[in-house]
Design a protein around this motif. Structure first.
Motif, PDB file in Angstrom:
ATOM      1  N   UNK A 117       0.854  -1.181   0.000  1.00 12.26           N
ATOM      2  CA  UNK A 117       0.000   0.000   0.000  1.00 12.26           C
ATOM      3  C   UNK A 117       0.896   1.239   0.000  1.00 12.26           C
ATOM      4  N   UNK A 118       0.281   2.404  -0.082  1.00 16.09           N
ATOM      5  CA  UNK A 118       1.071   3.640  -0.019  1.00 16.09           C
ATOM      6  C   UNK A 118       1.797   3.736   1.322  1.00 16.09           C
ATOM      7  N   UNK A 119       1.108   3.370   2.400  1.00 19.89           N
ATOM      8  CA  UNK A 119       1.760   3.367   3.721  1.00 19.89           C
ATOM      9  C   UNK A 119       2.882   2.346   3.766  1.00 19.89           C
ATOM     10  N   UNK A 120       2.666   1.193   3.121  1.00 20.90           N
ATOM     11  CA  UNK A 120       3.690   0.167   3.078  1.00 20.90           C
ATOM     12  C   UNK A 120       4.934   0.624   2.340  1.00 20.90           C
ATOM     13  N   UNK A 121       4.729   1.328   1.212  1.00 26.35           N
ATOM     14  CA  UNK A 121       5.867   1.874   0.454  1.00 26.35           C
ATOM     15  C   UNK A 121       6.679   2.831   1.316  1.00 26.35           C
ATOM     16  N   UNK A 122       5.980   3.711   2.039  1.00 26.96           N
ATOM     17  CA  UNK A 122       6.668   4.683   2.876  1.00 26.96           C
ATOM     18  C   UNK A 122       7.422   3.994   4.009  1.00 26.96           C
ATOM     19  N   UNK A 123       6.767   3.030   4.655  1.00 30.05           N
ATOM     20  CA  UNK A 123       7.410   2.348   5.774  1.00 30.05           C
ATOM     21  C   UNK A 123       8.622   1.544   5.305  1.00 30.05           C
ATOM     22  N   UNK A 124       8.517   0.916   4.121  1.00 32.15           N
ATOM     23  CA  UNK A 124       9.647   0.155   3.588  1.00 32.15           C
ATOM     24  C   UNK A 124      10.848   1.061   3.335  1.00 32.15           C
ATOM     25  N   UNK A 125      10.607   2.221   2.745  1.00 32.88           N
ATOM     26  CA  UNK A 125      11.716   3.128   2.429  1.00 32.88           C
ATOM     27  C   UNK A 125      12.416   3.618   3.691  1.00 32.88           C
ATOM     28  N   UNK A 126      11.673   3.731   4.793  1.00 25.19           N
ATOM     29  CA  UNK A 126      12.252   4.231   6.032  1.00 25.19           C
ATOM     30  C   UNK A 126      12.811   3.121   6.916  1.00 25.19           C
ATOM     31  N   UNK A 127      12.252   1.916   6.799  1.00 25.27           N
ATOM     32  CA  UNK A 127      12.632   0.838   7.715  1.00 25.27           C
ATOM     33  C   UNK A 127      13.727  -0.071   7.168  1.00 25.27           C
ATOM     34  N   UNK A 128      13.798  -0.225   5.840  1.00 25.71           N
ATOM     35  CA  UNK A 128      14.703  -1.223   5.264  1.00 25.71           C
ATOM     36  C   UNK A 128      16.160  -0.941   5.615  1.00 25.71           C
ATOM     37  N   UNK A 129      16.577   0.335   5.513  1.00 24.07           N
ATOM     38  CA  UNK A 129      17.959   0.662   5.825  1.00 24.07           C
ATOM     39  C   UNK A 129      18.302   0.408   7.279  1.00 24.07           C
ATOM     40  N   UNK A 130      17.373   0.762   8.191  1.00 23.75           N
ATOM     41  CA  UNK A 130      17.608   0.522   9.609  1.00 23.75           C
ATOM     42  C   UNK A 130      17.687  -0.951   9.935  1.00 23.75           C
ATOM     43  N   UNK A 131      16.821  -1.744   9.309  1.00 24.58           N
ATOM     44  CA  UNK A 131      16.866  -3.191   9.537  1.00 24.58           C
ATOM     45  C   UNK A 131      18.183  -3.758   9.034  1.00 24.58           C
ATOM     46  N   UNK A 132      18.626  -3.274   7.877  1.00 20.89           N
ATOM     47  CA  UNK A 132      19.894  -3.759   7.316  1.00 20.89           C
ATOM     48  C   UNK A 132      21.045  -3.482   8.283  1.00 20.89           C
ATOM     49  N   UNK A 133      21.049  -2.296   8.904  1.00 20.13           N
ATOM     50  CA  UNK A 133      22.108  -1.955   9.849  1.00 20.13           C
ATOM     51  C   UNK A 133      22.053  -2.839  11.084  1.00 20.13           C
TER      52      UNK A 133
END
Length: 313
Positions: A65-81
């Motif tokens: 969803x639009x919220x999912x797209x936004x959350x992915x862009x903000x969360x993926x980098x932090x999870x990777x770290x």
């Protein structure tokens, strides 16, 4: 909003990010070592905690969803770290370990990176390469790569790069073609020759590259279009058949030049497409497996003189 424990929340975020990258709960489950049902439940728990729907679900597809797209862009980098920090701590005796996912061009990888594999694994035996050969720029964060090798394109945001070699392109033809049709003495004579040109796999178009000489003077490439390919290896094979002149990167050209199957045309002229680089996420806590691979590759390109051999000058 009431959150579960920190580790539970992290697990839920991991299930969401990997599901979004893979496009399915089943693929994420294989990566995480869980069942698809467990991944789906964790994503549903995260949605309940956040109070938003992250995925649109159907029997056959999973889309953000639009919220999912936004959350992915903000969360993926932090999870990777966070995953990198945990992996670094978990490495046996402090040695780099884990799966190393790297994307690189097919011919470039086979000819210039795979031959380095034996020495790399001798130094870092706990690293397990998972290398993908694909002639396209990849999204490291979304597609889950640790690093990628490429050149001739603008570096995406949130990434940094280490230069490996120049990304030059050169004109090639077979000795038989040049004997039959004559060798051009200047770029202006290219219009008299058959061209084996390469289409971009992304756009389908033939890019209008400009030649330059050692003094920096520009010249157009006006070959007659005889045929076009999306693969430089195919173009080199066609050139071997005395069918015309092609333009490929020096990385593709070297095996053909070394064997004498093809010759440079207008050797004082070349295309400057920037640099071939290895790029990776811009983060302070880079996983050890990625850091040592980047350093190793840069070292090998220098010590073996590949950075100089890739130069058309």
């Amino acid at each position: 909003m009431v959150y579960s424990s920190g580790m539970d929340t992290l697990n839920c975020i991991a299930c969401f990010v990997h599901s979004a990258k893979a496009g399915s709960f089943a693929a994420a489950a294989r990566h995480l070592g869980l069942t698809p049902a467990a991944v789906g439940k964790n994503v549903a728990r995260l949605e309940a905690e956040l109070g938003v729907r992250l995925f649109q679900r159907s029997t056959r597809s999973l889309s953000l969803t639009e919220s999912g797209e936004q959350f992915l862009s903000e969360a993926a980098g932090g999870l990777h770290s966070l995953e990198a920090a945990m992996a670094n701590l978990a490495n046996a005796r402090g040695q780099p370990a884990g799966v190393l996912r790297v994307s690189m061009g097919q011919s470039f990888g086979r000819h210039h990176v795979v031959p380095l594999l034996d020495e790399f694994l001798r130094r870092y035996p706990a690293v397990r390469p998972d290398w993908h050969f694909d002639d396209r720029p990849v999204d490291l964060i979304v597609e889950g790569f640790d690093a990628a090798i490429g050149g001739g394109f603008e570096l995406p945001p949130r990434l940094v790069a280490r230069t490996l070699a120049p990304a030059h392109r050169v004109l090639l033809a077979s000795p038989g073609y040049l004997e039959c049709h004559g060798e051009p003495n200047s770029p202006a004579q290219l219009g008299e020759h058959e061209g084996i040109l390469i289409r971009s796999p992304q756009t389908g178009r033939i890019r209008p590259w400009m030649l330059r000489n050692r003094q920096g003077l520009p010249a157009a490439i006006d070959l007659r279009l005889r045929m076009s390919f999306s693969d430089p290896e195919a173009a080199c094979q066609a050139a071997q058949m005395d069918l015309g002149i092609t333009l490929v990167s020096t990385a593709h050209a070297l095996p053909y030049l070394d064997s004498g199957r093809l010759c440079r045309v207008l050797p004082d002229w070349y295309v400057d497409a920037g640099f071939i680089s290895i790029y990776f996420a811009a983060q302070k806590l880079l996983p050890q497996k990625t850091r040592v691979f980047v350093d190793f590759l840069v070292e090998q390109f220098r010590s073996q003189g590949l950075d100089q051999r890739f130069s058309a000058l």
